[in-house]
Write a protein that holds these residues in place. Structure first.
Motif, PDB file in Angstrom:
ATOM      1  N   THR A 179       0.853  -1.195   0.000  1.00 17.71           N
ATOM      2  CA  THR A 179       0.000   0.000   0.000  1.00 17.71           C
ATOM      3  C   THR A 179       0.883   1.237   0.000  1.00 17.71           C
ATOM      4  N   LYS A 180       0.493   2.221  -0.778  1.00 18.44           N
ATOM      5  CA  LYS A 180       1.158   3.517  -0.726  1.00 18.44           C
ATOM      6  C   LYS A 180       0.075   4.580  -0.727  1.00 18.44           C
ATOM      7  N   SER A 181      -0.042   5.285   0.402  1.00 18.34           N
ATOM      8  CA  SER A 181      -1.136   6.249   0.543  1.00 18.34           C
ATOM      9  C   SER A 181      -0.776   7.270   1.609  1.00 18.34           C
ATOM     10  N   GLY A 182      -1.103   8.521   1.354  1.00 19.39           N
ATOM     11  CA  GLY A 182      -0.876   9.573   2.343  1.00 19.39           C
ATOM     12  C   GLY A 182       0.566   9.711   2.750  1.00 19.39           C
ATOM     13  N   GLY A 183       1.467   9.394   1.836  1.00 14.79           N
ATOM     14  CA  GLY A 183       2.888   9.483   2.135  1.00 14.79           C
ATOM     15  C   GLY A 183       3.465   8.253   2.777  1.00 14.79           C
ATOM     16  N   VAL A 184       2.628   7.276   3.141  1.00 15.34           N
ATOM     17  CA  VAL A 184       3.098   6.057   3.802  1.00 15.34           C
ATOM     18  C   VAL A 184       3.318   4.960   2.762  1.00 15.34           C
TER      19      VAL A 184
END
Length: 705
Positions: A179-184
């Motif tokens: 997962t890659k989301s919101g900078g994470v």
């Protein structure tokens, strides 16, 4: 003779462990421990590196607490050259192993400094927060790894870390989710088809998700990849980045994250590693989850907060680490401080701070503790009892949170016996009680433990209303002690490996003090009178003493096996009498013990009783604390502390802080064996009972942090 060689070896290793002394060119502060905690937050996130591997940290192999190897590699690239920093294979081509310069541990950090030739210096900070009054922070199932660099000249720097399915507890059934989301950036590894609340044969959870993550920050470029270790590591070594591909996971693969800092002379990046169980505990058929999920209900949001919380968590840890050193040194010196710093993460890392999984009600808090290493029971009373000094000192509310699951189960009436239950579940995380009445019965032990733990909590916090809520339960077990506390049939006590005995003096001491505590707590003078009568018979009238009245015997009365004058026990159960100023036993009893214990000092410590060749780290701390304020008591306190410190630093052991070691050569007449090596650990590792090391500090009062 073999034992003489062993003794000389220990002495030489003790000298090497002194703070500031160089070993293989590196310094170790405050000492070189058996094992360094790396990521230690709960029974299933518990990664360590053996102390004997740390001098070669670049290729050291981290381990789960039980000893199985984990893959966790850290590489760095500076100006196009790749350096191995931690956990990297020795055969990794086109790379250079960085050299360890120093290693340090505090109560929440393990920090390693390495030199990459004359190009740069790297610092690896493995940080597992201990924040028992911040329930969100304490319950997050993640740990930090921060890698810092100081380069000689401005250079392009990239940092890489990878893990594999050794963290999931099972090989060949691993599923990877990216997962890659919101900078994470987040990888999650899980076991396909795992049964909820199940473990493998070596105590690793199977039903959760191992995570490796990072969060974007200014000036940092994050890339990711998954594949064979050789291919992914070679890709990083060649490019300083990864392809951002995340194909389906195959057995033997790694998942990896790289963080590029650009052209710098100094900077740092942080990785997060963790193990998430949404349904963390099965309590009487109802799922409980981590407290943090009331605010951060999914892994992505929880991990994002975890990274955002880093600065505050770090600031808190520096204050707490410093305060613990200050208090421990003031209480009993630097050896004591060294012990407590290594104790803290291990003691808190045996538990989960939970709320109901369905309602996420933050007013319904329970803490569940695993009896790690011995038999995996849940909230075992004779594990909570020896460990309680750390919670008494640092977070008294934890005592209530730990007792609530036990008391609420007892309140249902499903436990039918007249004495207190031993635990509330045969194996963690299944806290399902013992409706069949089958458990490891310890009638006097656990009944006394429950009352004394309640006394510790109520007097530490002033929450008398809580005591009244469960008064009927405490009264039931006080009544049991009135009839059974000094008339003990054959039964087990906390050191159950020694087998059952009747009329155990140490148990009768516990019964006497618990009855006095119950009477004082609830204004029931008649119970205190019974407790004082027990104490009078055991000590003043000499029932529990040898004929010369120099010490407490292992057993009292007639028709006993271990009632001879030469038999003895380290009567650690007398400590609460001093801690709570109950006055059950006169000061002369403590003076007697302070005079006697040094006569039993063996080659590497005082055996816990006359049956055994081993000693206990936490029980001897209790015994030392009990006599600390008596004539000669400081010397005895320091003797016990120094014995534990010597065991901790002798270089003979590598498990996470074992609480039991061989103090004297074994013989056929002891519960031990002729092959036992003096100074070596005896079976146990990573048990939360080490919280008992805080007994001396507890004398300064509750809630010190």
């Amino acid at each position: 003779m073999a034992w003489m060689f062993s003794s000389l070896l220990q002495v030489s290793l003790f000298c090497l462990a002194i703070s500031g002394v160089s070993v293989s060119g590196a310094t170790f502060s405050p000492v070189l421990p058996p094992s360094y905690p790396l990521a230690v937050r709960n029974p299933y996130l518990s990664a360590w590196v053996p102390g004997n591997q740390v001098a070669n940290l670049a290729t050291a192999t981290p381990q789960f607490w039980q000893g199985q190897n984990l893959t966790w590699s850290v590489l760095a690239r500076v100006g196009g050259t790749t350096y191995k920093l931690f956990g990297a294979p020795a055969a990794l081509s086109s790379s250079v192993a960085a050299t360890l310069m120093s290693a340090e541990y505090t109560s929440s950090h393990s920090v390693f400094t390495l030199a990459a030739r004359d190009v740069a210096t790297f610092t690896l900070d493995f940080f597992s927060p201990v924040s028992p009054k911040n329930y969100v922070r304490q319950s997050l199932p993640f740990s930090y790894l921060t890698v810092s660099v100081d380069a000689k000249t401005a250079s392009k720097v990239q940092i890489y870390s990878d893990i594999d399915e050794t963290w999931t507890g099972q090989s060949g059934a691993t599923v990877s989710t990216f997962t890659k989301s919101g900078g994470v950036t987040l990888f999650q590894l899980s076991v396909n088809g795992a049964v909820q609340y199940s473990e493998n044969a070596r105590s690793q959870a199977l039903w959760g998700q191992t995570i490796l993550g990072a969060k974007a920050s200014t000036g940092i470029t994050i890339t990711h990849g998954s594949g064979t270790p050789s291919a992914i590591r070679a890709e990083f070594a060649s490019n300083g980045s990864l392809s951002n591909a995340a194909p389906a996971f195959a057995t033997g693969n790694v998942v990896a994250i790289s963080q590029g800092l650009g052209s710098i002379t100094s900077g740092s990046v942080t990785f997060g590693i963790g193990y998430v169980r949404e349904a963390a505990i099965n309590y009487l058929g109802n799922a409980r989850t981590g407290y943090y999920r009331a605010q951060y209900p999914d892994t992505l949001s929880a991990l994002s907060f975890f990274f955002d919380d880093y600065a505050d968590a770090l600031s808190e840890s520096k204050t707490s680490d410093s305060l613990l050193v200050q208090k421990a040194v003031a209480a009993a010196g630097t050896n004591y401080s060294d012990i407590l710093l290594l104790t803290t993460r291990q003691a808190y890392g045996g538990s989960d701070l939970t709320i109901p999984n369905d309602t996420l009600n933050t007013s319904d808090i329970m803490v569940f503790l695993k009896e790690i290493s011995s038999d995996g029971n849940v909230n075992t009373l004779d594990v909570l009892f020896p460990a309680f000094p750390i919670w008494y000192v640092m977070s008294p509310e934890y005592l209530r949170f730990l007792l609530e699951p036990i008391l609420q189960y007892l309140e249902t009436g499903r436990w039918k016996q007249p004495f207190a239950i031993h635990d509330i579940g045969t194996h963690y995380p299944n806290a399902t009680g013992h409706d069949d009445q089958v458990e490891e019965d310890m009638p006097v032990e656990e009944s006394g433990n429950l009352i004394l733990l309640a006394y510790a909590y109520i007097t530490a916090t002033g929450n008398t209303a809580w005591g009244q809520d469960y008064l009927s339960i405490f009264t039931k077990y006080a009544d049991y002690l009135v009839t059974g506390g000094l008339n003990e049939p054959v039964q087990l006590a906390t050191n159950d490996c020694c087998g059952p005995l009747a009329n155990q003096t140490n148990l009768a001491i516990k019964a006497a003090i618990a009855l006095n505590a119950y009477g004082k707590l609830f204004g029931a003078e008649n119970y205190s009178s019974v407790g004082l009568s027990f104490a009078n018979q055991l000590f003043t009238n000499g029932l529990g003493l040898d004929s010369a009245k120099t010490h407490f015997k292992l057993q009292y009365g007639s028709n006993v096996t271990y009632g001879k004058d030469s038999d003895y026990a380290v009567v650690f159960n007398i400590f609460p009498d001093i801690l709570f100023n109950l006055g059950t036993f006169p000061s002369s009893a403590f003076d007697m013990l302070a005079s006697y214990y040094p006569t039993q000092q063996g080659q590497a410590g005082v055996p816990l009783d006359s049956r055994v060749d081993w000693s206990s780290t936490f029980w001897t701390h209790w015994a030392g604390a009990a006599g600390a304020k008596q004539t000669g008591g400081v010397e005895v306190r320091d003797m016990f502390i120094d014995n534990v410190w010597a065991f901790m630093t002798n270089g003979m052991n590598t498990p996470p802080f074992s609480d039991r070691w061989f103090a004297v050569p074994g013989s056929g007449g002891l519960i031990g064996g002729t092959g036992d090596v003096v100074g070596a650990f005896d079976t146990w590792r990573n048990r939360p009972v080490v919280g008992g090391h805080f007994a001396v500090l507890a004398l300064d009062g509750p809630g010190q942090f």
